[in-house]
Write a protein that holds these residues in place. Structure first.
Motif, short mmCIF file in Angstrom:
data_model
loop_
_atom_site.label_atom_id
_atom_site.label_comp_id
_atom_site.label_asym_id
_atom_site.label_seq_id
_atom_site.Cartn_x
_atom_site.Cartn_y
_atom_site.Cartn_z
N ALA A 99 26.71 -21.23 -10.59
CA ALA A 99 27.09 -20.79 -9.24
C ALA A 99 26.40 -21.64 -8.19
CB ALA A 99 26.74 -19.32 -9.06
N SER A 100 25.14 -21.95 -8.41
CA SER A 100 24.41 -22.80 -7.47
C SER A 100 25.04 -24.18 -7.38
CB SER A 100 22.95 -22.89 -7.89
OG SER A 100 22.22 -23.74 -7.04
N LEU A 101 25.35 -24.76 -8.53
CA LEU A 101 25.95 -26.10 -8.55
C LEU A 101 27.31 -26.12 -7.86
CD1 LEU A 101 25.06 -27.16 -12.20
CD2 LEU A 101 24.17 -28.20 -10.11
N MET A 102 28.05 -25.01 -7.96
CA MET A 102 29.40 -24.95 -7.40
C MET A 102 29.41 -24.37 -5.98
SD MET A 102 31.52 -23.70 -10.78
CE MET A 102 33.15 -23.98 -10.04
N GLU A 103 28.22 -24.06 -5.45
CA GLU A 103 28.07 -23.49 -4.11
C GLU A 103 28.87 -22.19 -3.97
OE1 GLU A 103 29.01 -26.65 -1.37
OE2 GLU A 103 27.11 -27.66 -1.73
N ILE A 104 28.78 -21.36 -4.99
CA ILE A 104 29.37 -20.02 -4.99
C ILE A 104 28.23 -19.05 -4.74
CG2 ILE A 104 30.54 -18.28 -6.41
CD1 ILE A 104 31.78 -20.69 -7.97
N ASP A 105 28.38 -18.19 -3.75
CA ASP A 105 27.22 -17.41 -3.30
C ASP A 105 27.04 -16.08 -4.00
OD1 ASP A 105 29.34 -16.04 -2.19
OD2 ASP A 105 28.52 -15.93 -0.16
N ARG A 106 27.99 -15.70 -4.89
CA ARG A 106 27.88 -14.40 -5.54
C ARG A 106 27.99 -14.53 -7.05
NH1 ARG A 106 32.13 -11.36 -1.58
NH2 ARG A 106 33.34 -13.17 -2.20
N LEU A 152 14.34 -12.20 -12.02
CA LEU A 152 15.69 -12.75 -11.88
C LEU A 152 16.03 -12.99 -10.41
CD1 LEU A 152 18.12 -13.60 -13.64
CD2 LEU A 152 19.14 -11.39 -13.08
N VAL A 153 15.62 -12.09 -9.54
CA VAL A 153 15.84 -12.29 -8.10
C VAL A 153 15.15 -13.57 -7.64
CG1 VAL A 153 15.22 -11.38 -5.82
CG2 VAL A 153 16.35 -9.91 -7.50
N ASP A 154 13.91 -13.78 -8.06
CA ASP A 154 13.20 -15.01 -7.70
C ASP A 154 13.94 -16.23 -8.23
OD1 ASP A 154 11.23 -13.61 -6.38
OD2 ASP A 154 9.79 -13.70 -8.04
N PHE A 155 14.39 -16.15 -9.46
CA PHE A 155 15.13 -17.26 -10.08
C PHE A 155 16.39 -17.57 -9.28
CE2 PHE A 155 18.49 -18.61 -13.05
CZ PHE A 155 17.91 -19.74 -13.60
N ALA A 156 17.16 -16.54 -8.94
CA ALA A 156 18.39 -16.74 -8.18
C ALA A 156 18.10 -17.29 -6.78
CB ALA A 156 19.17 -15.42 -8.09
N ASN A 157 17.12 -16.72 -6.11
CA ASN A 157 16.80 -17.17 -4.75
C ASN A 157 16.36 -18.62 -4.73
OD1 ASN A 157 15.35 -14.00 -3.56
ND2 ASN A 157 17.47 -14.62 -3.85
N ASN A 158 15.61 -19.05 -5.74
CA ASN A 158 15.17 -20.44 -5.80
C ASN A 158 16.33 -21.40 -5.99
OD1 ASN A 158 12.45 -19.86 -5.45
ND2 ASN A 158 12.05 -19.67 -7.64
N LEU A 159 17.46 -20.90 -6.47
CA LEU A 159 18.67 -21.71 -6.63
C LEU A 159 19.65 -21.50 -5.48
CD1 LEU A 159 19.19 -21.33 -10.48
CD2 LEU A 159 18.59 -23.43 -9.25
N VAL A 187 13.22 -4.40 -5.78
CA VAL A 187 13.28 -5.86 -5.94
C VAL A 187 13.90 -6.57 -4.75
CG1 VAL A 187 13.41 -5.56 -8.44
CG2 VAL A 187 15.53 -5.93 -7.14
N GLY A 188 14.43 -5.83 -3.79
CA GLY A 188 14.93 -6.48 -2.58
C GLY A 188 16.43 -6.57 -2.48
N GLU A 189 16.89 -7.09 -1.35
CA GLU A 189 18.30 -7.03 -0.99
C GLU A 189 19.15 -8.13 -1.61
OE1 GLU A 189 18.67 -6.67 3.23
OE2 GLU A 189 17.68 -4.70 3.26
N THR A 190 18.57 -8.97 -2.46
CA THR A 190 19.43 -9.86 -3.25
C THR A 190 20.33 -9.03 -4.15
OG1 THR A 190 17.80 -11.63 -3.23
CG2 THR A 190 19.42 -11.69 -5.01
N VAL A 191 19.85 -7.88 -4.59
CA VAL A 191 20.64 -6.96 -5.42
C VAL A 191 21.51 -6.09 -4.52
CG1 VAL A 191 20.48 -4.90 -6.89
CG2 VAL A 191 19.05 -6.90 -7.36
N GLY A 192 22.80 -6.10 -4.83
CA GLY A 192 23.75 -5.23 -4.15
C GLY A 192 24.78 -4.74 -5.15
N ALA A 193 25.81 -4.10 -4.65
CA ALA A 193 26.81 -3.49 -5.52
C ALA A 193 28.05 -4.36 -5.65
CB ALA A 193 27.22 -2.13 -4.98
N ASN A 194 28.54 -4.49 -6.88
CA ASN A 194 29.95 -4.76 -7.11
C ASN A 194 30.57 -3.39 -7.30
OD1 ASN A 194 32.53 -5.55 -8.00
ND2 ASN A 194 31.83 -5.57 -10.13
N TYR A 195 31.17 -2.86 -6.25
CA TYR A 195 31.63 -1.47 -6.33
C TYR A 195 33.00 -1.40 -6.97
CZ TYR A 195 31.68 3.44 -5.66
OH TYR A 195 31.70 4.79 -5.93
#
Length: 312
Positions: A99-106, A152-159, A187-195
């Motif tokens: 996702a990071s390489l493809m510039e996809i934000d979710r 995992l949040v730290d890992f994702a945020n770093n990318l 763990v913070g607001e990086t986590v949200g819902a796929n409702y």
């Protein structure tokens, strides 16, 4: 709102056939599953990670059909206490890298579910009794769930990935609004819902009320319906482990949009989403055992066009 699809819904088609069908259906955007519980019918995760030209060709084909990429999906159980957990953690991290390489934000996924101390398999605790239930839950959240998700949040945020969209699903640590907010608080607001309203529907919740409670924590939406089957549900309740191809006997079934709840309900659902600021993708997930994938998709797209596109 944009009408999209998780491409597993047409997983019987090749990549090129799926793109042609998506264009024919009038979809705007696609969600691609990269592995774990999906066979990843339309994306080769390793090849996409390894080669920029492969990624560029993939994106070009999607765009040539008038489509965009809404999200990548890696739903699985990275908290499984056995070997499966290690495999799912790797696919999860690789999907975030892609996702990071493809510039996809979710990235769309599930929370995972650990066992209790010494368990070989996950253990879904949904009652406070017998007394050991509280001890198991305490261990799961304090020793497994929160530490994994902080990392995992730290890992994702770093990318550069700021949205990990968790589907509230049975047999997961995060399965309702309360458990999502518990993890988000930790763990913070990086986590949200796929409702995805289909799951709370069989669990007895009201998705429209849940949307109002979640508000800006909704990062993505799956469009899938559930029908409660009155006679089996009256006999046995809605906790039902019979396989989905036994749909005549089950207390509830995943069903094509409109066949569980009509246009009025779906319009109210979309209005609730807009009221809390969500004006984004409705990603259709076809899991109806009684209709062919393409027929189910046609009917689902038609309903969403009537209730969601250009919603005032």
């Amino acid at each position: 709102m944009k009408i999209g699809m998780i491409t597993d819904s047409l997983g019987n088609l090749s990549f090129d056939e799926m793109l042609r069908a998506s264009a024919e259906l009038g979809l705007e955007t696609l969600e691609f599953a990269c592995g774990n519980w999906s066979s990843a019918p339309h994306i080769d995760l390793a090849a996409m990670l390894d080669n920029a030209a492969t990624r560029a060709e993939f994106v070009a084909k999607v765009r040539d059909h008038g489509l965009t990429i809404a999200a990548l999906n890696c739903s699985g159980n990275p908290l499984h206490p056995g070997p499966q957990g290690k495999k799912h953690r790797q696919v999860t991290e690789d999907t975030i890298r892609l996702a990071s390489l493809m510039e996809i934000d979710r990235v769309v996924m599930m929370s995972g579910l650990p066992g209790g101390p010494g368990d070989a398999n996950p253990n879904w605790i949904i009652t406070d009794w017998p007394p050991e239930c509280a001890d198991i839950q305490r261990y799961q959240w304090d020793e497994c769930i929160i530490p994994y998700w902080r990392d995992l949040v730290d890992f994702a945020n770093n990318l550069g990935i700021g949205k990990l969209c968790l589907e509230l699903h049975g047999h997961q640590a995060v399965y309702n609004v309360q458990t999502l907010l518990r993890l988000r608080d930790a763990v913070g607001e990086t986590v949200g819902a796929n409702y995805d309203p289909s799951h709370p529907l069989w669990m007895g919740a009201d998705p429209i009320a849940a949307v109002r409670k979640l508000g800006s924590a909704i990062y993505y939406v799956h469009a899938k319906d559930t029908r409660i089957e009155p006679i089996p549900a009256a006999i046995d309740g809605v906790l039902d482990a019979r396989p989905p191809n036994h749909y005549a006997d089950r207390a509830w079934n995943y069903i094509t949009l409109g066949y569980g709840h009509g246009e009025t309900w779906w319009r109210q659902f979309c209005v609730a989403l807009k009221q809390v600021g969500y004006d984004d993708v409705l990603s259709i997930e076809h899991e109806d055992m009684m209709l062919s994938p393409m027929e189910g998709m046609r009917k689902s797209v038609a309903l969403l066009r009537n209730v969601a596109v250009n919603l005032a």
